[in-house]
Write a protein that holds these residues in place. Structure first.
Motif, PDB file in Angstrom:
ATOM      1  N   PHE A 118       0.853  -1.190   0.000  1.00 25.65           N
ATOM      2  CA  PHE A 118       0.000   0.000   0.000  1.00 25.65           C
ATOM      3  C   PHE A 118       0.885   1.235   0.000  1.00 25.65           C
ATOM      4  N   ARG A 119       0.330   2.354  -0.510  1.00 20.64           N
ATOM      5  CA  ARG A 119       0.978   3.660  -0.370  1.00 20.64           C
ATOM      6  C   ARG A 119      -0.037   4.631   0.190  1.00 20.64           C
ATOM      7  N   ILE A 120       0.368   5.292   1.286  1.00 19.73           N
ATOM      8  CA  ILE A 120      -0.515   6.216   1.998  1.00 19.73           C
ATOM      9  C   ILE A 120      -0.044   7.641   1.738  1.00 19.73           C
ATOM     10  N   SER A 121      -0.978   8.526   1.478  1.00 17.99           N
ATOM     11  CA  SER A 121      -0.672   9.952   1.365  1.00 17.99           C
ATOM     12  C   SER A 121      -0.940  10.595   2.721  1.00 17.99           C
ATOM     13  N   ALA A 122       0.124  11.247   3.283  1.00 20.61           N
ATOM     14  CA  ALA A 122       0.018  11.892   4.597  1.00 20.61           C
ATOM     15  C   ALA A 122       0.580  13.300   4.499  1.00 20.61           C
ATOM     16  N   PRO A 123      -0.181  14.283   3.997  1.00 18.68           N
ATOM     17  CA  PRO A 123       0.332  15.653   3.796  1.00 18.68           C
ATOM     18  C   PRO A 123       0.806  16.301   5.090  1.00 18.68           C
ATOM     19  N   ASP A 124       0.087  16.092   6.174  1.00 21.96           N
ATOM     20  CA  ASP A 124       0.488  16.709   7.438  1.00 21.96           C
ATOM     21  C   ASP A 124       1.855  16.208   7.879  1.00 21.96           C
ATOM     22  N   LEU A 125       2.069  14.929   7.739  1.00 28.63           N
ATOM     23  CA  LEU A 125       3.352  14.352   8.137  1.00 28.63           C
ATOM     24  C   LEU A 125       4.480  14.868   7.251  1.00 28.63           C
ATOM     25  N   ASP A 126       4.215  14.995   5.955  1.00 25.28           N
ATOM     26  CA  ASP A 126       5.238  15.515   5.041  1.00 25.28           C
ATOM     27  C   ASP A 126       5.598  16.960   5.398  1.00 25.28           C
ATOM     28  N   GLN A 127       4.576  17.747   5.762  1.00 24.66           N
ATOM     29  CA  GLN A 127       4.836  19.137   6.126  1.00 24.66           C
ATOM     30  C   GLN A 127       5.639  19.236   7.424  1.00 24.66           C
ATOM     31  N   GLN A 128       5.369  18.354   8.355  1.00 30.17           N
ATOM     32  CA  GLN A 128       6.132  18.342   9.606  1.00 30.17           C
ATOM     33  C   GLN A 128       7.605  18.037   9.338  1.00 30.17           C
ATOM     34  N   LEU A 129       7.854  17.151   8.404  1.00 35.68           N
ATOM     35  CA  LEU A 129       9.240  16.818   8.072  1.00 35.68           C
ATOM     36  C   LEU A 129       9.948  18.030   7.452  1.00 35.68           C
ATOM     37  N   VAL A 130       9.272  18.749   6.533  1.00 31.23           N
ATOM     38  CA  VAL A 130       9.885  19.916   5.899  1.00 31.23           C
ATOM     39  C   VAL A 130      10.179  20.987   6.946  1.00 31.23           C
ATOM     40  N   GLN A 131       9.230  21.182   7.851  1.00 33.87           N
ATOM     41  CA  GLN A 131       9.427  22.182   8.891  1.00 33.87           C
ATOM     42  C   GLN A 131      10.595  21.809   9.803  1.00 33.87           C
ATOM     43  N   ALA A 132      10.679  20.561  10.173  1.00 35.85           N
ATOM     44  CA  ALA A 132      11.772  20.124  11.047  1.00 35.85           C
ATOM     45  C   ALA A 132      13.121  20.273  10.353  1.00 35.85           C
ATOM     46  N   GLN A 133      13.165  19.995   9.066  1.00 39.22           N
ATOM     47  CA  GLN A 133      14.433  20.172   8.341  1.00 39.22           C
ATOM     48  C   GLN A 133      14.833  21.650   8.264  1.00 39.22           C
ATOM     49  N   SER A 134      13.849  22.543   8.122  1.00 40.46           N
ATOM     50  CA  SER A 134      14.148  23.986   8.102  1.00 40.46           C
ATOM     51  C   SER A 134      14.673  24.440   9.456  1.00 40.46           C
ATOM     52  N   GLN A 135      14.121  23.917  10.505  1.00 42.51           N
ATOM     53  CA  GLN A 135      14.585  24.282  11.833  1.00 42.51           C
ATOM     54  C   GLN A 135      16.021  23.819  12.069  1.00 42.51           C
ATOM     55  N   VAL A 136      16.380  22.719  11.488  1.00 42.86           N
ATOM     56  CA  VAL A 136      17.764  22.266  11.596  1.00 42.86           C
ATOM     57  C   VAL A 136      18.696  23.275  10.950  1.00 42.86           C
ATOM     58  N   LEU A 137      18.302  23.813   9.798  1.00 40.14           N
ATOM     59  CA  LEU A 137      19.129  24.831   9.124  1.00 40.14           C
ATOM     60  C   LEU A 137      19.253  26.088   9.983  1.00 40.14           C
ATOM     61  N   GLN A 138      18.155  26.508  10.608  1.00 43.21           N
ATOM     62  CA  GLN A 138      18.210  27.670  11.483  1.00 43.21           C
ATOM     63  C   GLN A 138      19.163  27.458  12.662  1.00 43.21           C
ATOM     64  N   LEU A 139      19.081  26.303  13.252  1.00 45.40           N
ATOM     65  CA  LEU A 139      19.946  26.001  14.394  1.00 45.40           C
ATOM     66  C   LEU A 139      21.413  25.903  13.969  1.00 45.40           C
ATOM     67  N   GLN A 140      21.636  25.414  12.790  1.00 50.11           N
ATOM     68  CA  GLN A 140      23.018  25.367  12.309  1.00 50.11           C
ATOM     69  C   GLN A 140      23.578  26.780  12.108  1.00 50.11           C
ATOM     70  N   ALA A 141      22.741  27.700  11.608  1.00 50.68           N
ATOM     71  CA  ALA A 141      23.172  29.097  11.462  1.00 50.68           C
ATOM     72  C   ALA A 141      23.439  29.719  12.826  1.00 50.68           C
ATOM     73  N   ALA A 142      22.595  29.412  13.792  1.00 46.47           N
ATOM     74  CA  ALA A 142      22.815  29.937  15.145  1.00 46.47           C
ATOM     75  C   ALA A 142      24.117  29.402  15.722  1.00 46.47           C
ATOM     76  N   LEU A 143      24.449  28.170  15.400  1.00 46.56           N
ATOM     77  CA  LEU A 143      25.716  27.605  15.885  1.00 46.56           C
ATOM     78  C   LEU A 143      26.907  28.347  15.289  1.00 46.56           C
ATOM     79  N   ILE A 144      26.813  28.678  13.999  1.00 46.71           N
ATOM     80  CA  ILE A 144      27.904  29.437  13.364  1.00 46.71           C
ATOM     81  C   ILE A 144      28.067  30.793  14.044  1.00 46.71           C
TER      82      ILE A 144
END
Length: 428
Positions: A118-144
């Motif tokens: 089966f393949r399930i479409s989960a838009p909310d979960l996909d959006q949470q992943l994109v948001q979490a990845q963006s936050q990682v970039l922000q935290l990396q900039a703060a570390l610099i």
């Protein structure tokens, strides 16, 4: 006159007194003769009850049927019936909330491990992943930025240290005041604390990045559940969802998306009785027969056992694996399974109706050679190992080769002479 009468009386009494002993002797002789005649008459009188009773010392010769006691085989054959089960069964539930957008299989579909089901479409979960990845970039900039602040703080501390040394020299020569020297020394300490603070901020930034990366990894795993794949090779036995159905993650109370069963190997559970449990070993061969396929025998092997007996039934739960590479057999079939279990100790088999059970315990009547080419019975105490439909297996009491009485009469006793009934002749 009177004298003559008395003389005559004495004369007549004298002969009577003389003849008394002779008469008494004849009386005793007569009595003895009568007793002898009565005894002879009683012994020769035809009494039917006495004539039909044999002397107590004589024993009636009984005719018995015998069978040979035989050594049991080295293996113990145990046959049980049961139901085949799939080697593995998995009910697949959704781990992602969304709706079904693709279905690849249906009931009866054979799949390989890793195949997409089966393949399930989960838009909310996909959006949470994109948001979490963006936050990682922000935290990396703060570390610099925090690391740059460390460099700046160390430069300020170095400047404060140089200023402090210069001010201390001038204050020693009187050119600079002592207050300015103390201020310069305090500036060194403040800049050192500032360096420690910004270094701690760097560690916090690194920890935040690690936590956020863990969150990203978790969301990636969850998005991986949008694709439901087969955990092993098998066949789909049930399907409860279709394209467009909404599914909710981590709800195991309802019906699963589908059920997958591994059918290249089947298994069957056997309850081995106590008398045969000692001989159960992994790898022991078994034979399975199915009524739907007469004449075919499917080999199997003991794969595992519970090693401890069930308290209620005193049986050992044993599982037998039956290879099914061609998928000829299906799970749920009613089969007959036979195990050839090695005997731990030897046994002797006799017919079931050779057993005598009375106040003396369990015994069998063994026929031995007697005097003048005859046969006598000897009672042997025995210990029963197990009893089947027609055969009784004995653990002790016989060694094999003895002739035992089959269906012994109740009047049979130890030491009684017997005659053997010819083979094929029945009692009338």
């Amino acid at each position: 006159m009177a004298d003559r009468d008395s003389s005559a009386a004495r004369a007549s009494a004298a002969p009577d007194a003389a003849g008394g002993p002779a008469r008494r002797g004849r009386l005793w002789v007569g009595l003895l003769a009568l007793a002898a005649v009565g005894l002879l008459g009683y012994r020769h009188w035809p009494d039917p009850s006495r004539a039909s009773s044999p002397p107590q010392a004589a024993k009636k010769l009984q005719t018995v049927r015998v069978a040979m006691a035989r050594q049991a085989s080295d293996t113990l054959s145990l046959t049980q019936t049961g139901t085949t089960q799939a080697f593995d069964t998995a009910s697949l539930y959704p781990r992602a909330t969304g709706y079904i957008v693709e279905r690849k299989v249906d009931i009866g579909s054979h799949v390989k491990k890793g195949d997409l089901l089966f393949r399930i479409s989960a838009p909310d979960l996909d959006q949470q992943l994109v948001q979490a990845q963006s936050q990682v970039l922000q935290l990396q900039a703060a570390l610099i930025q925090a690391r740059a602040m460390v460099d700046q703080a160390e430069a300020n501390r170095h400047l404060a240290d140089v200023t402090n040394r210069r001010t201390s020299t001038l204050a020693g020569s009187g050119t600079e005041t002592r207050q300015n020297a103390d201020t310069a020394q305090a500036g060194v300490l403040a800049q050192g604390a500032n360096v420690d603070a910004v270094k701690a901020a760097v560690k916090v930034a690194e920890a935040n990045i690690a936590a956020q990366e863990a969150q990203v990894a978790r969301l990636k795993v969850l998005t991986g559940f949008e694709q439901i794949r087969a955990p092993f090779d098998g066949v789909v036995t049930t399907r409860n969802t279709d394209v467009g159905d909404a599914v909710t993650a981590d709800t195991n109370t309802g019906a699963p998306l589908l059920t997958l069963a591994r059918d290249d190997v089947l298994r069957m559970a056997v309850n081995v009785p106590l008398y045969a449990a000692d001989g159960i070993r992994d790898g022991l061969e078994a034979k399975a027969e199915v009524a739907q396929r007469p004449g075919q025998v499917f080999p199997g092997r003991v794969s595992r056992s519970s090693t401890t007996l069930l308290h209620a039934s005193r049986t050992l739960v044993t599982q037998v694996d039956i290879p099914n590479p061609d998928r000829v057999l299906q799970a749920g079939l009613y089969i007959t399974l036979t195990l050839a279990i090695p005997r731990v100790s030897p046994a002797v088999s006799v017919p079931n109706d050779a057993l005598i059970f009375d106040q003396d315990g369990t015994r069998v009547a063994v026929v031995e050679a007697g005097a003048e080419s005859g046969h006598v019975v000897r009672m042997r105490p025995v210990t029963i190992f197990r009893q089947t439909g027609t055969v009784l297996e004995l653990r002790t009491g016989l060694t094999g080769g003895e002739r035992v009485v089959v269906g012994p009469p109740a009047s049979l006793r130890d030491g009684d002479p017997v005659a053997l009934r010819p083979e094929g002749k029945t009692e009338t």
